[in-house]
Design a protein around this motif. Sequence first.
Motif, PDB file in Angstrom:
ATOM      1  N   ALA A 181       0.837  -1.211   0.000  1.00 12.13           N
ATOM      2  CA  ALA A 181       0.000   0.000   0.000  1.00 12.13           C
ATOM      3  C   ALA A 181       0.867   1.254   0.000  1.00 12.13           C
ATOM      4  CB  ALA A 181      -0.928  -0.020   1.208  1.00 12.13           C
ATOM      5  N   TRP A 182       1.943   1.215   0.769  1.00 18.67           N
ATOM      6  CA  TRP A 182       2.861   2.358   0.817  1.00 18.67           C
ATOM      7  C   TRP A 182       3.531   2.551  -0.550  1.00 18.67           C
ATOM      8  CZ3 TRP A 182       3.902   6.626   3.150  1.00 18.67           C
ATOM      9  CH2 TRP A 182       5.182   7.188   3.127  1.00 18.67           C
ATOM     10  N   GLY A 183       3.956   1.457  -1.187  1.00 13.22           N
ATOM     11  CA  GLY A 183       4.583   1.565  -2.505  1.00 13.22           C
ATOM     12  C   GLY A 183       3.634   2.087  -3.562  1.00 13.22           C
ATOM     13  N   LEU A 184       2.374   1.640  -3.523  1.00 12.08           N
ATOM     14  CA  LEU A 184       1.385   2.122  -4.477  1.00 12.08           C
ATOM     15  C   LEU A 184       1.158   3.622  -4.314  1.00 12.08           C
ATOM     16  CD1 LEU A 184      -0.747   1.537  -6.636  1.00 12.08           C
ATOM     17  CD2 LEU A 184      -2.368   1.070  -4.783  1.00 12.08           C
ATOM     18  N   LEU A 185       1.114   4.084  -3.071  1.00 14.82           N
ATOM     19  CA  LEU A 185       0.931   5.510  -2.817  1.00 14.82           C
ATOM     20  C   LEU A 185       2.092   6.326  -3.374  1.00 14.82           C
ATOM     21  CD1 LEU A 185      -0.654   7.777  -1.391  1.00 14.82           C
ATOM     22  CD2 LEU A 185       0.682   7.281   0.666  1.00 14.82           C
ATOM     23  N   LEU A 186       3.300   5.803  -3.235  1.00 10.85           N
ATOM     24  CA  LEU A 186       4.475   6.542  -3.702  1.00 10.85           C
ATOM     25  C   LEU A 186       4.580   6.514  -5.215  1.00 10.85           C
ATOM     26  CD1 LEU A 186       7.175   5.360  -1.101  1.00 10.85           C
ATOM     27  CD2 LEU A 186       5.695   7.364  -1.010  1.00 10.85           C
ATOM     28  N   ALA A 187       4.347   5.337  -5.828  1.00 13.09           N
ATOM     29  CA  ALA A 187       4.575   5.188  -7.267  1.00 13.09           C
ATOM     30  C   ALA A 187       3.459   5.804  -8.104  1.00 13.09           C
ATOM     31  CB  ALA A 187       4.718   3.708  -7.612  1.00 13.09           C
ATOM     32  N   SER A 188       2.308   6.057  -7.501  1.00 14.51           N
ATOM     33  CA  SER A 188       1.180   6.589  -8.292  1.00 14.51           C
ATOM     34  C   SER A 188       1.514   7.943  -8.912  1.00 14.51           C
ATOM     35  CB  SER A 188      -0.066   6.696  -7.406  1.00 14.51           C
ATOM     36  OG  SER A 188       0.189   7.567  -6.306  1.00 14.51           O
ATOM     37  N   SER A 189       2.350   8.705  -8.216  1.00 22.97           N
ATOM     38  CA  SER A 189       2.670  10.041  -8.747  1.00 22.97           C
ATOM     39  C   SER A 189       3.569   9.970  -9.980  1.00 22.97           C
ATOM     40  CB  SER A 189       3.358  10.874  -7.660  1.00 22.97           C
ATOM     41  OG  SER A 189       4.573  10.255  -7.253  1.00 22.97           O
ATOM     42  N   PHE A 190       4.204   8.818 -10.219  1.00 25.86           N
ATOM     43  CA  PHE A 190       5.105   8.694 -11.367  1.00 25.86           C
ATOM     44  C   PHE A 190       4.357   8.820 -12.700  1.00 25.86           C
ATOM     45  CE2 PHE A 190       6.510   5.409 -14.459  1.00 25.86           C
ATOM     46  CZ  PHE A 190       7.585   6.089 -14.988  1.00 25.86           C
ATOM     47  N   ILE A 191       3.124   8.341 -12.770  1.00 23.11           N
ATOM     48  CA  ILE A 191       2.410   8.346 -14.056  1.00 23.11           C
ATOM     49  C   ILE A 191       1.556   9.607 -14.232  1.00 23.11           C
ATOM     50  CG2 ILE A 191       2.350   5.841 -14.167  1.00 23.11           C
ATOM     51  CD1 ILE A 191      -0.588   5.970 -13.326  1.00 23.11           C
ATOM     52  N   PHE A 192       1.584  10.547 -13.286  1.00 21.73           N
ATOM     53  CA  PHE A 192       0.783  11.761 -13.451  1.00 21.73           C
ATOM     54  C   PHE A 192       1.137  12.494 -14.743  1.00 21.73           C
ATOM     55  CE2 PHE A 192      -0.182  12.310  -8.652  1.00 21.73           C
ATOM     56  CZ  PHE A 192      -1.124  11.319  -8.758  1.00 21.73           C
ATOM     57  N   PRO A 193       2.436  12.708 -15.049  1.00 22.53           N
ATOM     58  CA  PRO A 193       2.746  13.390 -16.321  1.00 22.53           C
ATOM     59  C   PRO A 193       2.262  12.618 -17.536  1.00 22.53           C
ATOM     60  CG  PRO A 193       4.626  13.450 -14.852  1.00 22.53           C
ATOM     61  CD  PRO A 193       3.641  12.528 -14.228  1.00 22.53           C
ATOM     62  N   SER A 194       2.230  11.269 -17.446  1.00 20.57           N
ATOM     63  CA  SER A 194       1.712  10.488 -18.574  1.00 20.57           C
ATOM     64  C   SER A 194       0.240  10.738 -18.785  1.00 20.57           C
ATOM     65  CB  SER A 194       1.948   8.996 -18.317  1.00 20.57           C
ATOM     66  OG  SER A 194       3.323   8.716 -18.159  1.00 20.57           O
ATOM     67  N   LEU A 195      -0.476  11.172 -17.751  1.00 20.29           N
ATOM     68  CA  LEU A 195      -1.906  11.483 -17.844  1.00 20.29           C
ATOM     69  C   LEU A 195      -2.144  12.950 -18.154  1.00 20.29           C
ATOM     70  CD1 LEU A 195      -3.127   9.464 -14.712  1.00 20.29           C
ATOM     71  CD2 LEU A 195      -3.299   8.789 -17.118  1.00 20.29           C
ATOM     72  N   GLY A 196      -1.074  13.698 -18.433  1.00 15.68           N
ATOM     73  CA  GLY A 196      -1.212  15.116 -18.733  1.00 15.68           C
ATOM     74  C   GLY A 196      -1.189  15.998 -17.499  1.00 15.68           C
ATOM     75  N   LEU A 197      -0.964  15.405 -16.334  1.00 15.09           N
ATOM     76  CA  LEU A 197      -0.893  16.181 -15.086  1.00 15.09           C
ATOM     77  C   LEU A 197       0.581  16.432 -14.764  1.00 15.09           C
ATOM     78  CD1 LEU A 197      -3.508  14.117 -13.038  1.00 15.09           C
ATOM     79  CD2 LEU A 197      -3.898  16.235 -14.331  1.00 15.09           C
ATOM     80  N   HIS A 198       1.064  17.604 -15.131  1.00 18.26           N
ATOM     81  CA  HIS A 198       2.483  17.908 -14.970  1.00 18.26           C
ATOM     82  C   HIS A 198       2.756  18.396 -13.543  1.00 18.26           C
ATOM     83  CE1 HIS A 198       2.910  18.408 -19.626  1.00 18.26           C
ATOM     84  NE2 HIS A 198       2.751  17.156 -19.242  1.00 18.26           N
ATOM     85  N   TRP A 199       2.502  17.479 -12.593  1.00 17.65           N
ATOM     86  CA  TRP A 199       2.761  17.778 -11.174  1.00 17.65           C
ATOM     87  C   TRP A 199       4.089  17.167 -10.784  1.00 17.65           C
ATOM     88  CZ3 TRP A 199      -2.656  15.716  -9.403  1.00 17.65           C
ATOM     89  CH2 TRP A 199      -3.650  16.572  -9.896  1.00 17.65           C
ATOM     90  N   TYR A 200       4.778  17.838  -9.904  1.00 18.38           N
ATOM     91  CA  TYR A 200       6.048  17.287  -9.410  1.00 18.38           C
ATOM     92  C   TYR A 200       5.748  16.043  -8.541  1.00 18.38           C
ATOM     93  CZ  TYR A 200      10.639  16.917  -7.261  1.00 18.38           C
ATOM     94  OH  TYR A 200      11.867  16.471  -6.853  1.00 18.38           O
TER      95      TYR A 200
END
Length: 619
Positions: A181-200
């Motif tokens: 669960a902790w890993g999923l929470l951390l890694a989810s932000s990696f694909i934000f730019p792939s979804l067009g969300l250019h968040w750090y």
Amino acid sequence: MPLDLAFELMMLLTAACALLVSAWLFWHARQQRSMKALAGFGIMMALWCCGHVSVFYGWQPLGKLLILANPLMPTFFLDFAIGFVNQGPAQRAWLTRLAKKRALLYVAAIFVIAISLLGQGGKVLAFGPFSHYFVFSGIGWLNIAYTIIVGILAHALLLWGGHIHRGNRRRSIAAMFAAGAWGLLLASSFIFPSLGLHWYPWPMLLLPSYVVLLVYGVVRYQMLDINAWANRALLWILMTVLILGIIALLSSMAGQFGMQALASVPNWQLWLYSMLLLTLALALYQPVSQLVRRVIYPGSQLDEQRLDDWLQHLAEARDWSELSTIAEQLLRQQMGQAICVQLLPAQQPEQRASGPCIICAYHAGGWQSRLQGFDDVTPSVRLAAEVFASLLTTRCSLLERSLQLAEAERKRLSEQHLVELGGLSAAMAHELRNPLNIISMASAGLAPDRKAMIQSQLKRADRLISDMLTYSGTISVQRQPISVLPLLTSLREQFDWQAVILELRLDETLTIYADPYRLQQVLINLLDNALSFVRNQPDGHILIEANTAGYIKVHNNGPAIPPNMLAQLFRPFVGQRSGGSGLGLSIVQRIMDAHGGHIIHRHNPPWPVTFELYFPKDI
């Protein structure tokens, strides 16, 4: 610190942590297939992070290859889950078949990776602080979907394993879910730019903790030495956080106290220097502590190997005497001098020792140890003795339980044997006494001397039958106060004393709590045995004495019992008496056990033979 540099450092730190734990797993779990798969997961995690760093530096082909190799991570984890769940009583045939075909899982993952590479499953773009950042596109979403599906299958398998397993394996599975669960929470932000969300991707900065927590959650219940490492790591983290807070406080207040030089130093430099010093201190702690121990306790070498060796040798003892002998030998080897060991179970008196001695005694429901005569020894010898005494105390407790279980089993088998023997004895007594009665009636018309001889042998046969019935039957007692002297006086008339002297040395008012009939049986058997050995001596003498503590002693000056018979003195059908059944002392012991007391043989000079009876006072 620039945000792109922070992200790069965290990726490198994650890769380093993953490689370290993977190397540790390969070294410590060489015989466990599932742990090797988990190590493979860690290696793929390190390569995935290195792929991001490669993209940052413009090495795009290498970076894309490593990032799109993403499906191998959950494949390794699924391989680990299959082996981890399919163990012990939870083994299933379908899991065994799947494990044999695990190579197909890797082939499928490599196929997805190849398609992703050929179909240009991602691209590199710039956003925010990043000049180069990888995002998925086109066929790359198949890569992500396959990775997620395999990861879900692995965790579903673990969830099923958590229902069928118990103990540490279930705890490990629970820890894996928490880390997942902790890993999923951390890694989810990696694909934000792939979804067009250019968040750090701020959560990615904590990614180093994921692989460490995942592996630790798995192995902490399987390999005990990992917990010692985790203890040191947690200590380092807590001390680091504490020092960072102290440095920040000092830096903010330094200017107010005139320490401008300290106030002008950047905080990150102070933190870096502090962490380096803390790391150096923790690295030097173990060798420095060993050096200090050698200075304070010279000559003392108590390592884990020595303690394991002590425990192994102490566990070989099967009784108190053997345990005491082994303990004294181990102490002599360790300290180069003789040190006595006294083991005192309940109701055993302590003996005076002339030199250093370790005393383990049973007090108030538990075993306790203490050192005696160690005032003048060196600190190293005393330290070793204290550690050894602690181990010996634990072993005494275990040995006592083992002996109690063995005694309970012996009594159970003895009672079972007596039940079987009782039925056989009753049948034999019935069958034997009928022909004996016929022989007795047939001898009525014979000459007096022949009749006397036959009647004598018939009485002997009847006595043997009676003893056998008494020994094999159930002995119940009805305890009541009994005056001992009148009972002994009444028994005097039942024996042919000839020239033997019977001396009664006890108070007229002495009373013990016993069954009158059974007590009479005990005294008759002991007096009859004693008379058979002293009757033919010119100075035959029997002495009976008693005290108010419930002890009765029967002495005689007959020949001493041979040492080779002492160990089996109270066993049935063992004895030196001519014409006896060999059951007399066995019957006495059973009667004393039924009273909650005991009978023991003693060599009590000047008496060669002494039997001591003990009757408890309480009713």
